[in-house]
Design an enzyme around this catalytic site. Structure first.
Site, PDB file in Angstrom:
ATOM      1  CE  LYS A 138      -9.034  24.575  53.351  1.00 17.91           C
ATOM      2  NZ  LYS A 138      -9.179  23.875  54.654  1.00 17.91           N
ATOM      3  CB  SER A 222      -9.772  20.472  53.332  1.00 14.92           C
ATOM      4  OG  SER A 222      -9.756  21.356  54.426  1.00 14.92           O
ATOM      5  CB  SER A 246      -8.166  20.791  56.989  1.00 11.99           C
ATOM      6  OG  SER A 246      -9.198  19.866  56.780  1.00 11.99           O
TER       7      SER A 246
END
Length: 577
Positions: A138, A222, A246
């Site tokens: 990420k 996210s 997330s």
């Protein structure tokens, strides 16, 4: 901000970044305009569609799971270069058709793979348990020589907003160092939403990442780019973060697996974050994978580096194989209860009392609860203290600084908040110390009440619930812009519990028909229910979370393995596979 940077509009900076990223893709991996148009016309980009751009041996490699990949490299059946090249090519195609990457460093990855192959040829052994395995990150984790934008235009060209030439691109997150020491190959960074604080993936740099299994829906957030990339088999294992769902939301929305550990089990040192000084309810590093074996592999590998020695925030708990063995001993390989052992006792949260899950999710809960019972385990209703209370407290901490950190990052480029966040994160006064302390006490009270309820489950049969099955969200993925209710995940963050997400089923328009007699629980429930459209949601993945208490990562992984095996056995028996 670098001198003169504001002379260029934020729109122009974003456009240049997008172009620079695409330019890093090898010419032979670039798709034609016609191919891109075909991709836009597809409902489902996974499986046969993306495989049509790959050679048969590449399909074979990217179809393997993480454990099988490292085993094949360890036994000389595949080289790190073969594996890395296949995943880089697949990730390149995934990005072109699904817009899921922020950073590409494929050339660096292939060079790393060559060095690993040379090590293997020379030493006749692997560098570590992740030798040659491509792992995606990420875009919060720093890799030397690579941008970390975290979705902010003002961070382009550096990392953490740092424009100091002596530090730019030289900062490396601890988890990055650990993965490299373990033999992993890092090759790309995945998309995320501006601010991180959104259950979808949208920012002003690349726009929106949609769900590759159903482009009518969101990939979640996210860690949304991670979920999308893995659904397209551009990765089998990735690193994300979770402060409100997330890693769990993208895994559920994309039909993959995830582990949300308790904060302070895995190092967050030198990783980017939103409002990093808010440590009362910390974000946690977590993992997403196309298999449960991948989650197990990365957890035990990272813990083998003893991360607490380099990061004093990490609690010194090594991987506990005895816990795994204890729970796995309670079931056969097919998930059925061992006659000589105590069966699992699992709570089932059907509804949080605020928003009722859509028909596909409710069906998924029934499938999992029925599979558990058919396997000889116990499944009991779960009625904890109101999760609305947990969400209210948790959101208060996410907004405690009055969006000053977010505002500062936006000011670096002059970019605006994306529309989805404009109502939630307008600049305001931070909350006062006394209010902050009172909220802390409210959070502790809720944790205590939840724990007391959990302990009370032994009253009926002398056995405390081992773990709880519950929704990740009230919908199978979500129609973009219609993620109205996040309490199902946020309540778990408030208590810092451990959780694993497993894929259960997919929405089926012929089966998941709305009940005409449904009576909403309130306005929020009404709004969510009215957003359900069986045709649009058709094919959307349904994943559920299995939750244990703090620092019970080994336990919840073992339980998830049992429950998933029981589900697969039940599907096979019903002829659903």
């Amino acid at each position: 901000m670098a001198p003169g940077a504001r002379a260029v509009s934020w729109e122009a900076q974003a456009a240049k970044k997008r172009a620079d990223t695409l330019a890093k893709i090898r010419p032979e991996w670039r798709l034609s305009d016609r191919d891109l148009e075909r991709a836009r016309e597809q409902r489902d980009l996974t499986g046969p569609f993306i495989q049509s751009f790959l050679l048969p041996d590449e399909v074979s490699i990217v179809s393997m799971e993480s454990v099988d990949i490292v085993d094949s490299i360890r036994h000389g059946k595949l080289t790190a270069v073969q594996v890395t090249t296949a995943f880089c090519k697949t990730a390149a195609i995934a990005h072109q058709i699904n817009n899921c990457l922020h950073e590409i460093f494929f050339d660096q990855a292939v060079e790393r793979a060559r060095s690993l192959d040379a090590h293997f040829a020379d030493k006749k052994t692997v560098l570590g348990p992740l030798h040659g395995l491509p792992i995606s990150l990420k875009d919060q984790f720093h890799v030397k020589g690579v941008d970390t934008t975290m979705g902010y235009i003002g961070w382009i060209g550096g990392n953490l907003g740092i424009k100091d030439p002596s530090r730019t691109h030289k900062v490396e997150s601890q988890i990055t160092s650990e993965l490299l020491a373990l033999g992993a190959v890092l090759y790309c960074k995945t998309s995320l939403p501006q601010t991180l604080l959104l259950g979808e993936t949208k920012n002003n740099i690349i726009g929106q990442t949609l769900n590759p299994r159903n482009q009518n829906l969101s990939c979640g957030g996210s860690s949304g780019g991670e979920g999308a990339l893995q659904a397209l088999r551009g990765s089998t294992l990735g690193v994300g973060t979770d402060i409100g769902g997330s890693v769990r939301i993208p895994s559920a929305f994309n039909g993959i697996f995830a582990l949300k550990p308790t904060p302070e089990r895995i190092s967050y040192r030198d990783a980017a974050n939103t409002n990093p000084g808010q440590n009362t309810y910390r974000s946690t590093v977590g993992f997403l994978s196309t298999s449960l074996g991948g989650l197990d592999l990365i957890l035990r590998s990272v813990l083998s580096t003893r991360p607490w020695l380099a990061d004093p925030a990490v609690v010194p708990i090594p991987f506990r194989q005895d816990v795994v063995d204890e729970y796995l001993a309670r079931a056969r390989p097919d998930g059925s209860a061992q006659p000589s052992a105590r069966p699992l006792k699992l709570g089932v949260l059907w509804n949080d009392g605020i928003v009722t899950p859509h028909p596909p999710v409710t069906r998924g809960i029934h499938m999992l609860a029925d599979a558990v019972r058919q396997a000889g385990h116990k499944a009991v209703d779960w009625n904890p203290p109101p999760q609305a209370t947990a969400k209210r407290i948790h959101v208060s901490f996410l907004k405690a600084d009055g969006a000053h950190d977010i505002s500062h990052q936006l000011a670096l480029s002059g970019e605006p908040l994306i529309p989805d966040l404009r109502d939630s994160f307008q600049l305001s006064d931070p909350i006062g110390l006394l209010e902050y302390q009172d909220l802390t006490l409210q959070g502790l009270d809720y944790e205590s009440a939840y724990s007391d309820y959990w302990n009370s489950t032994a009253a009926d049969d002398g056995q405390v619930v081992d773990a709880v099955i519950m929704p990740v969200s009230p919908h199978a993925a979500v129609i973009p812009g219609r993620y109205y209710h996040t309490a199902y995940t946020e309540a778990i963050n408030l208590m810092n519990y451990s959780a694993v997400v497993i894929p259960v089923t997919t929405a089926d328009k012929a089966v998941d028909v709305p009940d005409p007699s449904f009576v909403p629980l309130g306005p929020e429930d009404t709004r969510n229910w009215e957003a359900y459209d069986a045709e649009i949601y058709d094919g959307g993945p349904v994943g559920l979370q299995i939750v244990a208490r703090k620092f019970e990562e080994e336990k919840i992984l073992a339980i998830a393995k049992i429950v998933h095996a029981a589900l697969q056995a039940a599907k096979a028996k019903a002829g659903a596979i």
